[in-house]
Design a protein around this motif. Structure first.
Motif, PDB file in Angstrom:
ATOM      1  N   LEU A  37      -7.387   7.687   4.204  1.00 39.93           N
ATOM      2  CA  LEU A  37      -7.449   6.322   4.686  1.00 39.93           C
ATOM      3  C   LEU A  37      -7.771   5.443   3.494  1.00 39.93           C
ATOM      4  CD1 LEU A  37      -7.680   5.234   7.693  1.00 39.93           C
ATOM      5  CD2 LEU A  37     -10.122   5.110   7.241  1.00 39.93           C
ATOM      6  N   MET A  38      -7.044   4.351   3.329  1.00 32.26           N
ATOM      7  CA  MET A  38      -7.399   3.401   2.272  1.00 32.26           C
ATOM      8  C   MET A  38      -7.643   2.053   2.922  1.00 32.26           C
ATOM      9  SD  MET A  38      -5.695   2.148  -1.293  1.00 32.26           S
ATOM     10  CE  MET A  38      -4.080   1.716  -0.746  1.00 32.26           C
TER      11      MET A  38
ATOM     12  N   MET B 145      -3.827   7.089  -3.333  1.00 28.23           N
ATOM     13  CA  MET B 145      -3.554   5.895  -2.533  1.00 28.23           C
ATOM     14  C   MET B 145      -3.842   4.651  -3.358  1.00 28.23           C
ATOM     15  SD  MET B 145      -4.819   7.275   1.142  1.00 28.23           S
ATOM     16  CE  MET B 145      -3.722   6.450   2.268  1.00 28.23           C
ATOM     17  N   LEU B 146      -2.851   3.785  -3.460  1.00 25.90           N
ATOM     18  CA  LEU B 146      -2.944   2.633  -4.354  1.00 25.90           C
ATOM     19  C   LEU B 146      -2.412   1.375  -3.682  1.00 25.90           C
ATOM     20  CD1 LEU B 146      -1.465   4.358  -7.539  1.00 25.90           C
ATOM     21  CD2 LEU B 146      -3.880   3.896  -7.114  1.00 25.90           C
TER      22      LEU B 146
ATOM     23  N   GLY C 144      -8.160   1.374  -4.155  1.00 22.00           N
ATOM     24  CA  GLY C 144      -8.872   0.850  -2.996  1.00 22.00           C
ATOM     25  C   GLY C 144     -10.029   1.755  -2.639  1.00 22.00           C
ATOM     26  N   SER C 145     -10.671   1.440  -1.515  1.00 24.45           N
ATOM     27  CA  SER C 145     -11.754   2.269  -1.018  1.00 24.45           C
ATOM     28  C   SER C 145     -11.122   3.338  -0.128  1.00 24.45           C
ATOM     29  CB  SER C 145     -12.713   1.380  -0.228  1.00 24.45           C
ATOM     30  OG  SER C 145     -13.798   2.131   0.216  1.00 24.45           O
ATOM     31  N   VAL C 146     -11.239   4.596  -0.550  1.00 23.46           N
ATOM     32  CA  VAL C 146     -10.504   5.660   0.137  1.00 23.46           C
ATOM     33  C   VAL C 146     -11.455   6.602   0.866  1.00 23.46           C
ATOM     34  CG1 VAL C 146      -8.988   7.661  -0.198  1.00 23.46           C
ATOM     35  CG2 VAL C 146      -8.550   5.552  -1.445  1.00 23.46           C
TER      36      VAL C 146
ATOM     37  N   MET D 221       0.837  -1.197   0.000  1.00 25.73           N
ATOM     38  CA  MET D 221       0.000   0.000   0.000  1.00 25.73           C
ATOM     39  C   MET D 221       0.875   1.251   0.000  1.00 25.73           C
ATOM     40  SD  MET D 221      -3.040  -1.389   2.389  1.00 25.73           S
ATOM     41  CE  MET D 221      -4.473  -0.550   1.741  1.00 25.73           C
ATOM     42  N   LEU D 222       0.643   2.094  -0.981  1.00 26.61           N
ATOM     43  CA  LEU D 222       1.515   3.246  -1.187  1.00 26.61           C
ATOM     44  C   LEU D 222       0.703   4.507  -1.474  1.00 26.61           C
ATOM     45  CD1 LEU D 222       4.043   1.520  -3.615  1.00 26.61           C
ATOM     46  CD2 LEU D 222       4.418   1.990  -1.183  1.00 26.61           C
TER      47      LEU D 222
END
Lengths: 277, 277
Positions: free
Chosen positions: A180-181, B19-20, A170-172, A19-20
């Motif tokens: 937040l992810m 965010m990934l 993702g769900s952010v 996760m980045l």
């Protein structure tokens, strides 16, 4: 660092994602597609200040509106063509880079001269696409975009085709400085979204996180620029130690209720630490 | 999709990150450095099943232990040299790719033949570094690695040098299938970490998220393979609609307490929806 017990190391658990927080501020990103998924991609990109180019045969009114508002760098309502992938590159940049690559490939000692460095930086930051996102129903075209991106060494994401993705979205949740992810690593995106909405956001909403971050930012800035300025290793270490101790002295809730005046009082204590709240 | 009110669009707020969840499973990643920060990078990479190469003059015993345990693909305790950046690439791959790039650059119609596709895929997935992470105290060397990565078009992160980072690492929580990343966009990493520990994890810990994800995975698989198999657009749409309605019928807490037997009962209802819990 305390010496860890090498026979009882806690080995990280595999099968997750890396996760980045990707930095695309002022960098070109291409979105091929103009429907709902494209809108979602563009919304993510706008949060990260990317220079967005949209190309699609049919473009949703929302994206046209974004374009009118000046949020989109470049928009063309027409079918994708392969040369789009290099559309913001100077025609000679890649050729020059290729020549450099070939001359450097065999050498461990070749010096990076200023001309080379400025070319590479300009190409990376202002010409090439930092990523390419396709969001279209035409898989053969999408797949050929994927292969061309790989040839050009561009990062790529094909919506709904995990095998052709360098990364997933993702769900952010975003609230001011806080992001937040949440991800179930592709296993149940819908459940990840519900966890976010029903469990995590309600835990965060009562907190004024923005205030906490603003106060902590003020603390750190004043410490660095006034109270304990300097860039030698000892000063930096001293500053970080005090900053950490003060950050940890108050609870999350207390930082969310903090004000700048109180932070200034804390700074006056330096190098002592607060003893009461 | 309902038509949105174009005059009152909610514009995404800028100044965040993208965010990934990056996919580095079985892909080469280079870590230059062998201290505490390098360990932290390697821990992140192990969670994502990367093929890790570590190169550093001094390597921490923890990383040597990881290597003995077979967790590291390649480790060399010696100073970095520029050719390391292409160490797993076949010597001819880049030259072939460069030739392809030059021949395709001017053409919108050139066909991607099988030889080309297999070369590109092999290079991308098994030869080149998906990312390069430096974690060393030698900034001039680190900066020259950065420029060489940019020349070779490799994604790169220099620890503590945000201007030379394509991406940042955040504060991550991992529990089974669930991953959470929290970021204050660089403003206060320590506070992000405390928010995670004090607010978010306590909200998640009482929940058996793994059980929920397993049950929802079983539901989706059975639906796709047995109860409502088929890959035409209408079947997929029908399946997704029912899956979504059933997922949403139960609360997060209820899914965390669900069992497979109950999921099988739910599947028997198809195409009807449950009416009581």
């Amino acid at each position: 660092m305390t010496t860890p017990d090498l026979d009882n190391l806690e080995i990280p658990q595999p099968n997750g994602s890396l996760m980045l927080a990707w930095q695309v501020k002022d960098r070109h990103v291409l979105v091929v597609g103009g429907g709902d998924v494209a809108i979602s991609r563009v919304n993510h990109l706008l949060q990260a200040n990317a220079k967005i180019t949209i190309i699609a045969k049919d473009i949703d009114p929302v994206l046209h509106k974004y374009n009118e508002l000046g949020l989109i760098y470049h928009l063309e309502e027409r079918p994708f063509k392969p040369t789009d992938l290099t559309m913001h590159e100077h025609p000679k940049s890649r050729t020059k880079l290729l020549a450099y690559q070939q001359s450097l490939a065999i050498s461990n000692t070749a010096i990076l001269d200023e001309t080379f460095i400025s070319l590479v930086e300009r190409f990376d930051k202002t010409e090439k696409f930092a990523m390419v996102l396709t969001a279209m129903n035409d898989y053969p075209t999408s797949l050929s975009i994927y292969h061309r991106c790989k040839l050009l060494q561009l990062n790529v994401n094909l919506a709904d085709k995990p095998a052709q993705c360098d990364f997933y979205f993702g769900s952010v949740y975003r609230h001011g400085s806080l992001q937040l992810m949440i991800s179930t690593n592709g296993k149940s995106p819908r459940f990840a979204n519900r966890l976010k909405t029903q469990i995590l956001i309600p835990a965060l909403v009562p907190l004024d996180v923005d205030n906490a971050v603003a106060c902590l930012g003020h603390l750190r800035r004043q410490l660095k620029e006034v109270v304990c300025a300097g860039s030698d290793a000892d000063t930096i270490k001293e500053r970080m130690k005090w900053n950490k101790a003060v950050t940890d002295f108050y609870s999350v809730e207390e930082w969310c209720r903090m004000d700048q005046e109180k932070v200034n009082e804390l700074l006056k204590l330096y190098p002592k630490l607060p003893t009461k709240k």
